[in-house]
Design a protein around this motif. Sequence first.
Motif, PDB file in Angstrom:
ATOM      1  N   PHE A  48     -40.924  10.932  17.151  1.00 45.56           N
ATOM      2  CA  PHE A  48     -41.577   9.655  16.857  1.00 45.56           C
ATOM      3  C   PHE A  48     -42.912   9.883  16.141  1.00 45.56           C
ATOM      4  O   PHE A  48     -43.226   9.231  15.128  1.00 45.56           O
ATOM      5  N   LEU A  49     -43.704  10.823  16.647  1.00 46.62           N
ATOM      6  CA  LEU A  49     -44.997  11.126  16.027  1.00 46.62           C
ATOM      7  C   LEU A  49     -44.809  11.743  14.643  1.00 46.62           C
ATOM      8  O   LEU A  49     -45.524  11.402  13.691  1.00 46.62           O
ATOM      9  N   GLN A  50     -43.853  12.651  14.540  1.00 46.60           N
ATOM     10  CA  GLN A  50     -43.591  13.293  13.252  1.00 46.60           C
ATOM     11  C   GLN A  50     -43.197  12.272  12.197  1.00 46.60           C
ATOM     12  O   GLN A  50     -43.712  12.285  11.069  1.00 46.60           O
ATOM     13  N   GLN A  51     -42.312  11.352  12.563  1.00 45.40           N
ATOM     14  CA  GLN A  51     -41.870  10.336  11.615  1.00 45.40           C
ATOM     15  C   GLN A  51     -43.000   9.362  11.270  1.00 45.40           C
ATOM     16  O   GLN A  51     -43.221   9.036  10.096  1.00 45.40           O
ATOM     17  N   GLY A  52     -43.731   8.891  12.293  1.00 46.19           N
ATOM     18  CA  GLY A  52     -44.793   7.928  12.058  1.00 46.19           C
ATOM     19  C   GLY A  52     -45.897   8.473  11.170  1.00 46.19           C
ATOM     20  O   GLY A  52     -46.381   7.788  10.261  1.00 46.19           O
ATOM     21  N   LEU A  53     -46.301   9.725  11.413  1.00 47.66           N
ATOM     22  CA  LEU A  53     -47.356  10.340  10.597  1.00 47.66           C
ATOM     23  C   LEU A  53     -46.846  10.655   9.193  1.00 47.66           C
ATOM     24  O   LEU A  53     -47.562  10.484   8.208  1.00 47.66           O
TER      25      LEU A  53
ATOM     26  N   SER B 157     -50.055   2.892  21.264  1.00 46.59           N
ATOM     27  CA  SER B 157     -49.409   2.289  20.094  1.00 46.59           C
ATOM     28  C   SER B 157     -49.573   3.236  18.912  1.00 46.59           C
ATOM     29  O   SER B 157     -50.610   3.906  18.783  1.00 46.59           O
ATOM     30  N   LEU B 158     -48.568   3.301  18.071  1.00 45.84           N
ATOM     31  CA  LEU B 158     -48.642   4.160  16.898  1.00 45.84           C
ATOM     32  C   LEU B 158     -49.788   3.731  15.992  1.00 45.84           C
ATOM     33  O   LEU B 158     -50.468   4.574  15.397  1.00 45.84           O
ATOM     34  N   GLU B 159     -50.024   2.426  15.898  1.00 45.98           N
ATOM     35  CA  GLU B 159     -51.100   1.926  15.045  1.00 45.98           C
ATOM     36  C   GLU B 159     -52.454   2.462  15.490  1.00 45.98           C
ATOM     37  O   GLU B 159     -53.282   2.863  14.669  1.00 45.98           O
TER      38      GLU B 159
ATOM     39  N   ALA C 220     -54.938   5.089  13.470  1.00 44.41           N
ATOM     40  CA  ALA C 220     -56.334   4.733  13.203  1.00 44.41           C
ATOM     41  C   ALA C 220     -57.271   5.836  13.685  1.00 44.41           C
ATOM     42  O   ALA C 220     -58.256   6.173  13.012  1.00 44.41           O
ATOM     43  N   ARG C 221     -56.963   6.408  14.839  1.00 47.51           N
ATOM     44  CA  ARG C 221     -57.812   7.477  15.377  1.00 47.51           C
ATOM     45  C   ARG C 221     -57.700   8.758  14.542  1.00 47.51           C
ATOM     46  O   ARG C 221     -58.695   9.468  14.343  1.00 47.51           O
ATOM     47  N   VAL C 222     -56.498   9.063  14.064  1.00 47.46           N
ATOM     48  CA  VAL C 222     -56.333  10.229  13.192  1.00 47.46           C
ATOM     49  C   VAL C 222     -57.117  10.027  11.892  1.00 47.46           C
ATOM     50  O   VAL C 222     -57.802  10.935  11.416  1.00 47.46           O
TER      51      VAL C 222
END
Length: 220
Positions: free
Chosen positions: A15-20, A104-106, A110-112
Motif C-alpha cells: 500500500f505504501l509502495q503504491q501510494g508513494l 491516512s495516506l494523505e 503530506a508529512r513526507v
Amino acid sequence: MKILVIEDQERLGRFLQQGLSECSYTVTWVRNCADASDALAESSYDAIVLDLGLPDGDGLDLLRRWRASGFKEPVLILSARDGVQDRVKGLDLGADDYLPKPFSLEELLARVRSLVRRQSTVKQVVFEHAGIRLDLLSHTVQMNGKPVDLTSREYALLEVFMQNQGRILPRTLISEKIWSSHYDVDTNLLDVYMSRLRAKLEVPGKQLFKTVRGVGYQFI
C-alpha cells in the motif's frame, strides 16, 4: 526523490509502495533491519519511512545506530505504538516525525513532503575535511587554503566523498551519483577518475581515499 520504506506487513508495505509511487517517488520497500541496512549501504535516500516492530529487531535500535554513525537523512516513524512516551522516545532518538497507525495516506504523503522540503532548505553547502574545503555554491575546491583545479567529473566525485566522509561507498553507488545512471562498474573508468583525484589531493604519506577490495572506496 527516493524513499526507503521499512515495513514487515506485506499488505501495508505494498500500500505504501503504491501510494508513494503514484506521487512520483522512487520507492524501495524492505521488510526487516538487515535488508534496510543493505539498502542504505547501496544507495542514498531523500527520506525513510520506518516501522518499529520488525521481525529481526526493533526499529528504534536501528534508528539509534544510524544516528550514532552520522546518518542524517530524515526519518518518519510509522508505528502502532501510539503512546506519548513512545513518540517522545522515537523523536529523542533522532526521528524527524512520528505517525501512529492507523493513518491516512494523505497525511503520510503530506508529512513526507514536509520532511523532504525541510531537508532541502537546510542542505549543507560547505564541506571540510583533512584540509579540503568544497563549496557547493561557488563550485570551488581548496586544499590547505590553495585552489584546486578539478574537472566537472572530478568535482562530482569529490562531492560524493565529502558528503559521505567515513562511509564505505560501493562502486555502484558512486557510479550512479557521477553518471546519473547504473553505470557498468566492471570498466576501469571509475578507477581512472579515482587515480586523478588522488594525484591532485593526496600527498606522500597521507592517504585520503582507501580502496576497499570487492566493494568500493572510503574517504578517510
